[in-house]
Design an enzyme around this catalytic site. Structure first.
Site, PDB file in Angstrom:
ATOM      1  N   CYS A 115       0.813  -1.226   0.000  1.00 48.54           N
ATOM      2  CA  CYS A 115       0.000   0.000   0.000  1.00 48.54           C
ATOM      3  C   CYS A 115       0.843   1.272   0.000  1.00 48.54           C
ATOM      4  CB  CYS A 115      -0.952  -0.003   1.187  1.00 48.54           C
ATOM      5  SG  CYS A 115      -1.895  -1.531   1.266  1.00 48.54           S
ATOM      6  N   HIS A 255      -3.447   6.785   3.255  1.00 57.10           N
ATOM      7  CA  HIS A 255      -3.814   5.528   2.605  1.00 57.10           C
ATOM      8  C   HIS A 255      -5.167   5.101   3.160  1.00 57.10           C
ATOM      9  CE1 HIS A 255      -4.056   1.506   1.264  1.00 57.10           C
ATOM     10  NE2 HIS A 255      -3.745   0.953   2.441  1.00 57.10           N
ATOM     11  N   ASN A 285     -10.048  -0.749   0.399  1.00 53.84           N
ATOM     12  CA  ASN A 285      -8.591  -0.602   0.354  1.00 53.84           C
ATOM     13  C   ASN A 285      -8.083  -1.089  -1.010  1.00 53.84           C
ATOM     14  OD1 ASN A 285      -5.827  -0.906   0.599  1.00 53.84           O
ATOM     15  ND2 ASN A 285      -5.896  -1.793   2.646  1.00 53.84           N
TER      16      ASN A 285
HETATM   17  C1  COA Z   1      -9.396  -6.289  10.001  1.00 54.30           C
HETATM   18  C2  COA Z   1     -10.091  -5.332  10.957  1.00 54.30           C
HETATM   19  C3  COA Z   1     -11.153  -4.553  10.205  1.00 54.30           C
HETATM   20  C4  COA Z   1     -10.757  -6.132  12.052  1.00 54.30           C
HETATM   21  O1  COA Z   1     -11.398  -5.245  12.940  1.00 54.30           O
HETATM   22  P1  COA Z   1     -11.236  -5.429  14.512  1.00 54.30           P
HETATM   23  O2  COA Z   1     -12.072  -4.415  15.144  1.00 54.30           O
HETATM   24  O3  COA Z   1      -9.741  -5.411  14.785  1.00 54.30           O
HETATM   25  O4  COA Z   1     -11.865  -6.834  14.735  1.00 54.30           O
HETATM   26  P2  COA Z   1     -11.210  -8.141  15.389  1.00 54.30           P
HETATM   27  O5  COA Z   1     -10.182  -8.712  14.459  1.00 54.30           O
HETATM   28  O6  COA Z   1     -10.773  -7.811  16.777  1.00 54.30           O
HETATM   29  O7  COA Z   1     -12.438  -9.085  15.420  1.00 54.30           O
HETATM   30  C5  COA Z   1     -13.544  -8.847  16.265  1.00 54.30           C
HETATM   31  C6  COA Z   1     -14.576  -9.903  15.988  1.00 54.30           C
HETATM   32  O8  COA Z   1     -15.164  -9.657  14.714  1.00 54.30           O
HETATM   33  C7  COA Z   1     -15.105 -10.831  13.926  1.00 54.30           C
HETATM   34  N1  COA Z   1     -14.979 -10.461  12.532  1.00 54.30           N
HETATM   35  C8  COA Z   1     -13.845 -10.269  11.806  1.00 54.30           C
HETATM   36  N2  COA Z   1     -14.149  -9.935  10.550  1.00 54.30           N
HETATM   37  C9  COA Z   1     -15.514  -9.919  10.482  1.00 54.30           C
HETATM   38  C10 COA Z   1     -16.429  -9.641   9.461  1.00 54.30           C
HETATM   39  N3  COA Z   1     -16.041  -9.303   8.219  1.00 54.30           N
HETATM   40  N4  COA Z   1     -17.744  -9.693   9.748  1.00 54.30           N
HETATM   41  C11 COA Z   1     -18.173 -10.015  10.963  1.00 54.30           C
HETATM   42  N5  COA Z   1     -17.356 -10.305  11.993  1.00 54.30           N
HETATM   43  C12 COA Z   1     -16.037 -10.240  11.749  1.00 54.30           C
HETATM   44  C13 COA Z   1     -13.915 -11.586  14.459  1.00 54.30           C
HETATM   45  O9  COA Z   1     -14.018 -12.957  14.149  1.00 54.30           O
HETATM   46  C14 COA Z   1     -14.016 -11.313  15.922  1.00 54.30           C
HETATM   47  O10 COA Z   1     -14.985 -12.182  16.474  1.00 54.30           O
HETATM   48  P3  COA Z   1     -14.757 -12.836  17.922  1.00 54.30           P
HETATM   49  O11 COA Z   1     -14.686 -11.674  18.866  1.00 54.30           O
HETATM   50  O12 COA Z   1     -15.968 -13.685  18.073  1.00 54.30           O
HETATM   51  O13 COA Z   1     -13.473 -13.600  17.815  1.00 54.30           O
HETATM   52  C15 COA Z   1      -9.070  -4.348  11.588  1.00 54.30           C
HETATM   53  O14 COA Z   1      -8.231  -5.030  12.495  1.00 54.30           O
HETATM   54  C16 COA Z   1      -8.188  -3.670  10.572  1.00 54.30           C
HETATM   55  O15 COA Z   1      -8.668  -2.900   9.760  1.00 54.30           O
HETATM   56  N6  COA Z   1      -6.873  -3.904  10.635  1.00 54.30           N
HETATM   57  C17 COA Z   1      -5.949  -3.347   9.691  1.00 54.30           C
HETATM   58  C18 COA Z   1      -6.033  -4.133   8.433  1.00 54.30           C
HETATM   59  C19 COA Z   1      -5.488  -3.403   7.256  1.00 54.30           C
HETATM   60  O16 COA Z   1      -5.598  -2.224   7.152  1.00 54.30           O
HETATM   61  N7  COA Z   1      -4.917  -4.161   6.330  1.00 54.30           N
HETATM   62  C20 COA Z   1      -4.397  -3.645   5.126  1.00 54.30           C
HETATM   63  C21 COA Z   1      -3.074  -3.045   5.357  1.00 54.30           C
HETATM   64  S1  COA Z   1      -2.670  -1.930   4.107  1.00 54.30           S
END
Ligand code: COA
Length: 328
Positions: A115, A255, A285
């Site tokens: 990214c 980004h 993204n």
């Molecule tokens: C991926 C992301 C959106 C997840 O959000 P989060 O608030 O951190 O959520 P968590 O990973 O803690 O998950 C929380 C819960 O939601 C669930 N969950 C994850 N994705 C889900 C989805 N698409 N729909 C529903 N539930 C979801 C998880 O399984 C978890 O459930 P649990 O509590 O029963 O285990 C977030 O961490 C993120 O944006 N990270 C950066 C990723 C990124 O930018 N990547 C590209 C880099 S350039």
């Protein structure tokens, strides 16, 4: 000839017509529009159709950028395509784009910095122009990420979309252009976002394909923290280098990874919401394409005016991060 400053002379963007909404994803994987909206800010993303490939959109974005710079493809002497979703391994997507554009005088290459790829390309182009190695550089960020997404992994498949953005850089007067540009990486965080299969370490076989090793794997929570910290730090760094403060920034284009990441970085920097650009709801993204698409949208809608101070910051798999500060 050595130049004091380089700047952006023209921008462009392009993306597929296909749209994948949160409601569509609800039919594919165990997720909900409410979850995706509150946790990421994304409502839809563009998705290439079968037969559409990365350079197709890159060329459209590039043509627009070259035209707006009032140049001809033959004027371009450096062509950098930032991508983690190339048309093919060899030749580079940069060379494929070069041939399609007829930019025959250019040295063309790909930059693989996820990214941060566009800001890596801009930083390299800035150096090449200022040292007199290049007169007109074309930097493109182009991705078809939906081909690398595992639609059974709800954590990653809701995030990524397709598209391309481009900018032409050249020498500008000293009172405008790029004031500071910095790029960094830390390979120790490889497993926060990676695609293990398909290269020489894990060559493609029926087994690796069945295991989905070519798809993106991500540790979302950990990456979130690194993203906020690295984008805020590099933003401060480029501002300090230019002797400016976050309050001086007219428009911050981060980004587009997650609205919560954007909000957290803006809060850390103390940049007010109305000075932060976000299109995450519409595009998700798009990795290296995200900043140039956002930049061109801002140009097209008049959100950027001459003399504005523009801050751009990114982070991505690698991990990589970068910051560019410029006077428009
Ligand atoms: C991926 C992301 C959106 C997840 O959000 P989060 O608030 O951190 O959520 P968590 O990973 O803690 O998950 C929380 C819960 O939601 C669930 N969950 C994850 N994705 C889900 C989805 N698409 N729909 C529903 N539930 C979801 C998880 O399984 C978890 O459930 P649990 O509590 O029963 O285990 C977030 O961490 C993120 O944006 N990270 C950066 C990723 C990124 O930018 N990547 C590209 C880099 S350039």
């Amino acid at each position: 000839m050595v130049n004091e400053r380089s700047g952006i002379l023209g921008t462009g963007h392009s993306y597929p017509n296909g749209i994948l909404t949160n409601a569509d994803l609800e039919q594919i994987v165990d997720t909900s529009d409410a979850w995706i909206t509150t946790r990421t800010g994304i409502k839809q993303r563009r998705k290439a159709a079968p037969g559409e490939y990365t350079s197709l959109f890159a060329v459209r974005a590039a043509r627009q950028a070259i035209e707006r710079a009032r140049l001809d493809p033959a004027d371009i002497d450096l062509l950098i395509c930032a991508t983690v979703s190339p048309d093919q391994i060899l030749p580079s997507t940069g060379c494929i784009i070069q041939a399609e554009l007829g930019a025959n005088k250019a040295a063309a290459m790909d930059v693989v910095a996820a990214c941060s790829g566009f800001l890596y390309g801009v930083t390299l182009a800035d150096t090449m122009i200022r040292t007199g190695q290049s007169r007109y550089a074309l930097v493109i960020g182009a991705e078809i990420l939906t081909q690398y997404v595992d639609y059974s992994d709800r954590q990653t498949c809701v995030l990524f979309g397709d598209g391309a953005g481009a900018a032409v850089l050249g020498a500008v007067d000293a009172d405008r252009g790029i004031l500071a540009a910095r790029i960094r990486s830390d390979g120790r965080y490889e497993e926060q976002l990676y695609s293990p299969g398909g290269g020489t370490r894990r060559p493609p076989t029926a087994e690796t394909l069945a295991a989905g090793d070519h798809f993106f794997k991500m540790k979302g929570n950990e990456l979130f923290k690194v993203a906020v910290r690295s984008m805020a730090d590099i933003s401060r760094e480029v501002l300090e280098e230019a002797g400016l403060r976050p309050e001086d920034v007219n428009l911050f284009i981060p980004h587009q990874a997650n609205q919560r990441i954007t909000d957290a970085v803006a809060a850390k920097l103390n940049v007010a919401e109305q000075r932060v650009y976000s299109n995450i709801a519409m595009h998700g993204n798009t990795s290296s394409a995200s900043i140039p698409i956002a930049l061109d949208e801002c140009v097209e809608t008049g959100r950027i005016k001459q003399g504005d101070l523009i801050l751009m910051a990114s982070f991505g798999g690698g991990v990589t991060w970068g910051g560019v500060l410029m006077r428009w």
